[in-house]
Motif scaffolding. Structure first.
Motif, short mmCIF file in Angstrom:
data_model
loop_
_atom_site.label_atom_id
_atom_site.label_comp_id
_atom_site.label_asym_id
_atom_site.label_seq_id
_atom_site.Cartn_x
_atom_site.Cartn_y
_atom_site.Cartn_z
N GLY A 72 28.76 28.20 39.96
CA GLY A 72 29.83 29.10 40.10
C GLY A 72 30.35 29.13 41.48
N GLU A 73 29.99 28.01 42.29
CA GLU A 73 30.40 28.39 43.62
C GLU A 73 31.81 28.11 43.67
OE1 GLU A 73 29.07 23.95 42.79
OE2 GLU A 73 28.06 25.99 42.32
N ASN A 74 32.73 27.79 42.56
CA ASN A 74 34.11 27.73 42.81
C ASN A 74 34.61 28.68 41.74
OD1 ASN A 74 34.44 25.26 44.65
ND2 ASN A 74 33.65 24.24 42.97
N ALA A 75 34.02 29.56 41.18
CA ALA A 75 34.49 30.54 40.45
C ALA A 75 35.00 31.79 41.48
CB ALA A 75 33.53 31.30 39.53
N CYS A 76 36.01 32.28 41.05
CA CYS A 76 36.78 33.05 42.00
C CYS A 76 36.99 34.73 41.45
CB CYS A 76 38.28 32.72 42.22
SG CYS A 76 38.26 31.06 42.89
N THR A 77 36.37 34.89 40.07
CA THR A 77 36.60 36.30 39.76
C THR A 77 35.29 36.71 38.96
OG1 THR A 77 37.71 35.59 37.57
CG2 THR A 77 39.01 36.09 39.33
N ALA A 78 34.97 37.97 38.84
CA ALA A 78 33.96 38.60 38.08
C ALA A 78 34.26 38.11 36.80
CB ALA A 78 33.73 39.82 38.24
N TYR A 79 35.38 38.10 36.29
CA TYR A 79 35.71 37.56 34.82
C TYR A 79 35.04 36.20 34.58
CZ TYR A 79 38.48 36.40 30.60
OH TYR A 79 38.88 35.71 29.41
N GLN A 80 35.50 35.36 35.66
CA GLN A 80 34.72 33.88 35.16
C GLN A 80 33.43 33.78 35.15
OE1 GLN A 80 37.09 32.42 38.85
NE2 GLN A 80 37.94 30.83 37.15
N PHE A 81 32.87 34.78 36.07
CA PHE A 81 31.25 34.63 36.15
C PHE A 81 30.75 35.49 34.79
CE2 PHE A 81 31.41 33.75 40.42
CZ PHE A 81 30.50 33.14 40.91
N ARG A 82 31.37 36.21 34.28
CA ARG A 82 31.02 37.07 33.00
C ARG A 82 30.96 35.88 31.92
NH1 ARG A 82 29.91 41.58 30.92
NH2 ARG A 82 30.54 42.87 32.63
N GLN A 83 32.15 35.23 31.95
CA GLN A 83 32.26 34.04 30.58
C GLN A 83 31.27 33.12 30.81
OE1 GLN A 83 36.33 32.65 31.80
NE2 GLN A 83 36.94 32.95 29.65
N MET A 84 30.77 32.53 31.97
CA MET A 84 29.68 31.57 32.11
C MET A 84 28.44 32.31 31.79
SD MET A 84 29.20 30.36 36.11
CE MET A 84 30.85 30.46 36.51
N MET A 85 28.09 33.39 32.12
CA MET A 85 26.83 34.33 31.84
C MET A 85 26.88 34.57 30.31
SD MET A 85 26.32 36.41 35.21
CE MET A 85 27.39 36.51 36.53
N THR A 86 27.74 35.08 29.72
CA THR A 86 27.49 35.51 28.11
C THR A 86 27.47 34.27 27.53
OG1 THR A 86 30.00 35.71 28.24
CG2 THR A 86 28.71 37.78 28.60
N THR A 113 33.53 43.34 47.58
CA THR A 113 33.52 44.09 46.29
C THR A 113 33.44 43.42 45.07
OG1 THR A 113 34.91 45.63 47.35
CG2 THR A 113 35.00 45.88 45.14
N GLU A 114 34.10 42.23 45.08
CA GLU A 114 33.84 41.34 43.97
C GLU A 114 32.53 40.66 43.62
OE1 GLU A 114 36.19 39.83 40.32
OE2 GLU A 114 36.45 41.53 41.85
N PHE A 115 31.97 40.43 44.84
CA PHE A 115 30.63 39.76 44.63
C PHE A 115 29.65 40.87 44.15
CE2 PHE A 115 26.57 39.05 46.30
CZ PHE A 115 26.47 37.36 46.31
N LEU A 116 29.82 41.92 44.46
CA LEU A 116 28.85 43.19 43.90
C LEU A 116 29.06 43.50 42.45
CD1 LEU A 116 29.20 45.82 46.90
CD2 LEU A 116 27.07 44.40 46.16
N LYS A 117 30.53 43.00 42.00
CA LYS A 117 30.89 43.08 40.63
C LYS A 117 29.99 41.86 39.89
CE LYS A 117 35.59 45.02 40.99
NZ LYS A 117 36.77 44.81 40.80
N VAL A 118 29.94 40.76 40.37
CA VAL A 118 29.46 39.49 39.66
C VAL A 118 27.83 40.03 39.85
CG1 VAL A 118 28.80 37.30 40.04
CG2 VAL A 118 31.00 37.99 40.62
N ALA A 119 27.48 40.61 40.97
CA ALA A 119 25.92 40.77 40.82
C ALA A 119 25.41 41.79 39.88
CB ALA A 119 25.45 41.37 42.39
N GLY A 120 26.48 42.84 39.49
CA GLY A 120 26.16 43.87 38.40
C GLY A 120 26.30 43.16 37.12
N ILE A 121 27.07 42.31 36.96
CA ILE A 121 27.15 41.67 35.37
C ILE A 121 25.80 40.90 35.60
CG2 ILE A 121 28.20 39.79 34.04
CD1 ILE A 121 30.78 40.73 35.85
N ALA A 122 25.39 40.01 36.32
CA ALA A 122 24.19 39.33 36.49
C ALA A 122 22.85 40.09 36.01
CB ALA A 122 23.87 38.36 37.79
N ASP A 123 22.95 41.14 36.74
CA ASP A 123 21.75 42.26 36.31
C ASP A 123 21.98 42.50 35.34
OD1 ASP A 123 21.09 42.09 39.15
OD2 ASP A 123 21.99 43.95 39.90
N GLU A 124 22.90 43.05 34.51
CA GLU A 124 23.00 43.45 33.28
C GLU A 124 22.69 42.37 32.11
OE1 GLU A 124 27.19 43.73 30.43
OE2 GLU A 124 27.30 44.75 32.48
#
Length: 133
Positions: free
Chosen positions: A12-26, A44-55
């Motif tokens: 994920g080091e090159n992912a740029c949005t929480a949406y991209q992180f959600r895709q790879m995590m789900t 702010t976006e980092f914290l969104k990614v962290a929230g998705i990861a926690d979820e």
């Protein structure tokens, strides 16, 4: 597929949005997400990614090949979490804007800066020494 191989995968080091992180995590593609606070668009976006990861039960191990504000922001963000790993690029450098205060100690640990903002002000003497005229 990660689930069939039984291996932990960090990406994920090159992912740029929480949406991209959600895709790879789900999709179950990663066990460890590696957002870069600089590339993902800031705190702010980092914290969104962290929230998705926690979820979704994914660990956060930030990608942080930075020597300045990006690294300081990563330290501050990770100090808020139970996880404490940060991927970091290491090199010896002739000077440091932070007077060596962001170097790892003998245990590969960092002290989280406590000053205003990101914690440290850059060393003006170093800036002046390396200023291009």
């Amino acid at each position: 597929m990660r689930s069939k191989g039984g291996l932990d995968i960090a990406a994920g080091e090159n992912a740029c949005t929480a949406y991209q992180f959600r895709q790879m995590m789900t999709a179950g593609a990663v066990s460890h997400a590696q957002p870069s606070v600089i590339k993902v668009g800031g705190i702010t976006e980092f914290l969104k990614v962290a929230g998705i990861a926690d979820e979704l039960g994914v660990k956060i191990v930030p990608h942080s090949p930075y020597f300045g504000p990006g690294f300081l922001a990563t330290l501050q963000l990770m100090s808020l979490r139970d996880e404490g790993f940060i991927e970091m690029f290491y090199m010896k450098r002739p000077a440091c804007l932070w007077r060596g205060r962001i170097d790892a100690d003998a245990n590969a640990a960092f002290e989280v800066p406590q000053g205003p903002g990101l914690g440290y002000e850059p060393d003006r003497d170093v800036m002046e020494q390396y200023r291009v005229s």
